[in-house]
Design a protein around this motif. Sequence first.
Motif, PDB file in Angstrom:
ATOM      1  N   ALA A   4       0.839  -1.202   0.000  1.00  0.00           N
ATOM      2  CA  ALA A   4       0.000   0.000   0.000  1.00  0.00           C
ATOM      3  C   ALA A   4       0.874   1.252   0.000  1.00  0.00           C
ATOM      4  O   ALA A   4       0.587   2.229  -0.725  1.00  0.00           O
ATOM      5  CB  ALA A   4      -0.932  -0.003   1.209  1.00  0.00           C
ATOM      6  N   GLU A   5       1.937   1.242   0.765  1.00  0.00           N
ATOM      7  CA  GLU A   5       2.875   2.366   0.808  1.00  0.00           C
ATOM      8  C   GLU A   5       3.512   2.597  -0.562  1.00  0.00           C
ATOM      9  O   GLU A   5       3.573   3.724  -1.050  1.00  0.00           O
ATOM     10  CB  GLU A   5       3.952   2.072   1.855  1.00  0.00           C
ATOM     11  N   TRP A   6       3.998   1.535  -1.183  1.00  0.00           N
ATOM     12  CA  TRP A   6       4.618   1.660  -2.503  1.00  0.00           C
ATOM     13  C   TRP A   6       3.628   2.130  -3.554  1.00  0.00           C
ATOM     14  O   TRP A   6       3.976   2.880  -4.455  1.00  0.00           O
ATOM     15  CB  TRP A   6       5.266   0.351  -2.923  1.00  0.00           C
ATOM     16  N   MET A   7       2.379   1.681  -3.444  1.00  0.00           N
ATOM     17  CA  MET A   7       1.352   2.123  -4.383  1.00  0.00           C
ATOM     18  C   MET A   7       1.061   3.603  -4.197  1.00  0.00           C
ATOM     19  O   MET A   7       0.929   4.351  -5.170  1.00  0.00           O
ATOM     20  CB  MET A   7       0.082   1.298  -4.205  1.00  0.00           C
ATOM     21  N   LYS A   8       0.966   4.023  -2.953  1.00  0.00           N
ATOM     22  CA  LYS A   8       0.721   5.436  -2.654  1.00  0.00           C
ATOM     23  C   LYS A   8       1.844   6.307  -3.218  1.00  0.00           C
ATOM     24  O   LYS A   8       1.597   7.403  -3.733  1.00  0.00           O
ATOM     25  CB  LYS A   8       0.604   5.633  -1.145  1.00  0.00           C
ATOM     26  N   GLU A   9       3.067   5.817  -3.143  1.00  0.00           N
ATOM     27  CA  GLU A   9       4.228   6.540  -3.668  1.00  0.00           C
ATOM     28  C   GLU A   9       4.392   6.340  -5.178  1.00  0.00           C
ATOM     29  O   GLU A   9       5.350   6.828  -5.774  1.00  0.00           O
ATOM     30  CB  GLU A   9       5.496   6.089  -2.939  1.00  0.00           C
ATOM     31  N   GLU A  10       3.449   5.583  -5.770  1.00  0.00           N
ATOM     32  CA  GLU A  10       3.429   5.301  -7.201  1.00  0.00           C
ATOM     33  C   GLU A  10       4.705   4.633  -7.695  1.00  0.00           C
ATOM     34  O   GLU A  10       5.174   4.865  -8.817  1.00  0.00           O
ATOM     35  CB  GLU A  10       3.115   6.570  -7.998  1.00  0.00           C
ATOM     36  N   GLU A  11       5.248   3.756  -6.869  1.00  0.00           N
ATOM     37  CA  GLU A  11       6.444   2.998  -7.255  1.00  0.00           C
ATOM     38  C   GLU A  11       6.085   1.683  -7.944  1.00  0.00           C
ATOM     39  O   GLU A  11       6.937   1.089  -8.607  1.00  0.00           O
ATOM     40  CB  GLU A  11       7.301   2.723  -6.017  1.00  0.00           C
ATOM     41  N   ILE A  12       4.860   1.239  -7.752  1.00  0.00           N
ATOM     42  CA  ILE A  12       4.356   0.027  -8.406  1.00  0.00           C
ATOM     43  C   ILE A  12       2.924   0.296  -8.848  1.00  0.00           C
ATOM     44  O   ILE A  12       2.307   1.280  -8.423  1.00  0.00           O
ATOM     45  CB  ILE A  12       4.415  -1.222  -7.478  1.00  0.00           C
ATOM     46  N   TYR A  13       2.398  -0.579  -9.715  1.00  0.00           N
ATOM     47  CA  TYR A  13       1.018  -0.424 -10.176  1.00  0.00           C
ATOM     48  C   TYR A  13       0.058  -0.488  -9.004  1.00  0.00           C
ATOM     49  O   TYR A  13       0.247  -1.267  -8.064  1.00  0.00           O
ATOM     50  CB  TYR A  13       0.638  -1.513 -11.193  1.00  0.00           C
ATOM     51  N   LYS A  14      -0.990   0.325  -9.093  1.00  0.00           N
ATOM     52  CA  LYS A  14      -2.008   0.339  -8.036  1.00  0.00           C
ATOM     53  C   LYS A  14      -2.950  -0.836  -8.215  1.00  0.00           C
ATOM     54  O   LYS A  14      -3.355  -1.169  -9.327  1.00  0.00           O
ATOM     55  CB  LYS A  14      -2.781   1.648  -8.050  1.00  0.00           C
ATOM     56  N   GLU A  15      -3.270  -1.444  -7.114  1.00  0.00           N
ATOM     57  CA  GLU A  15      -4.139  -2.617  -7.044  1.00  0.00           C
ATOM     58  C   GLU A  15      -4.563  -2.714  -5.583  1.00  0.00           C
ATOM     59  O   GLU A  15      -4.045  -1.985  -4.740  1.00  0.00           O
ATOM     60  CB  GLU A  15      -3.322  -3.856  -7.466  1.00  0.00           C
ATOM     61  N   GLN A  16      -5.456  -3.593  -5.269  1.00  0.00           N
ATOM     62  CA  GLN A  16      -5.717  -3.865  -3.851  1.00  0.00           C
ATOM     63  C   GLN A  16      -4.419  -4.435  -3.275  1.00  0.00           C
ATOM     64  O   GLN A  16      -3.881  -5.392  -3.849  1.00  0.00           O
ATOM     65  CB  GLN A  16      -6.860  -4.874  -3.689  1.00  0.00           C
ATOM     66  N   PRO A  17      -3.896  -3.896  -2.181  1.00  0.00           N
ATOM     67  CA  PRO A  17      -2.623  -4.391  -1.639  1.00  0.00           C
ATOM     68  C   PRO A  17      -2.607  -5.889  -1.346  1.00  0.00           C
ATOM     69  O   PRO A  17      -1.558  -6.524  -1.408  1.00  0.00           O
ATOM     70  CB  PRO A  17      -2.436  -3.580  -0.355  1.00  0.00           C
ATOM     71  N   SER A  18      -3.755  -6.451  -1.079  1.00  0.00           N
ATOM     72  CA  SER A  18      -3.809  -7.888  -0.774  1.00  0.00           C
ATOM     73  C   SER A  18      -3.463  -8.741  -2.001  1.00  0.00           C
ATOM     74  O   SER A  18      -2.971  -9.862  -1.855  1.00  0.00           O
ATOM     75  CB  SER A  18      -5.183  -8.290  -0.245  1.00  0.00           C
ATOM     76  N   ILE A  19      -3.683  -8.206  -3.205  1.00  0.00           N
ATOM     77  CA  ILE A  19      -3.437  -9.000  -4.414  1.00  0.00           C
ATOM     78  C   ILE A  19      -1.945  -9.233  -4.638  1.00  0.00           C
ATOM     79  O   ILE A  19      -1.503 -10.384  -4.723  1.00  0.00           O
ATOM     80  CB  ILE A  19      -4.142  -8.381  -5.634  1.00  0.00           C
TER      81      ILE A  19
END
Length: 132
Positions: free
Chosen positions: A75-90
Amino acid sequence: MNTKLTFFNNHKNDSPEKSLHAYLVMVKELFQLDERMKFWLRISFFPPEHLYHVIVNEVFAIEDQVMEMLEAKFAEWMKEEEIYKEQPSIPASAFTGIVDTLMLELLYDSSPERINEKLESTWTVFWRGISK
C-alpha cells in the motif's frame, strides 16, 4: 520468524524491487542454512498428530502477521506510485505464493540450483507484473 517481520523496517529506504527480491533471498537463506529453521519448516508442513493444532495455529498466526506487514508495504509503494495500483492484498498474496514455492523446494531439499532457478523465474514474472 521475527526476522521476517522486521525485514522491511531494516530495508525501508530500498526500492520495492530491491526490498522484495532481498526478502526472498533472506527467506531462502534462513530456511536453507539454519538447522532449527529447517526443522520448523518440516514440522509446519508435517506436524506430529498430537501437536497438529498447536503448530498450525502458530504457523497461521505468523503468516497472518507477515501478510499484514506485506499489505502495508505494498500500500505504501502504491501510494508513492512505485508500483502499479491494485488492492494491496493481491500483490501481497502473489508474493507469498513465491515464498510458498521456495519453502516447498526447501522442504524437499532440492538442489541449490533448482531453488535459485525457481526464485529467479518466479521473481522475474512477479516483478514484471507489478512494476511501472
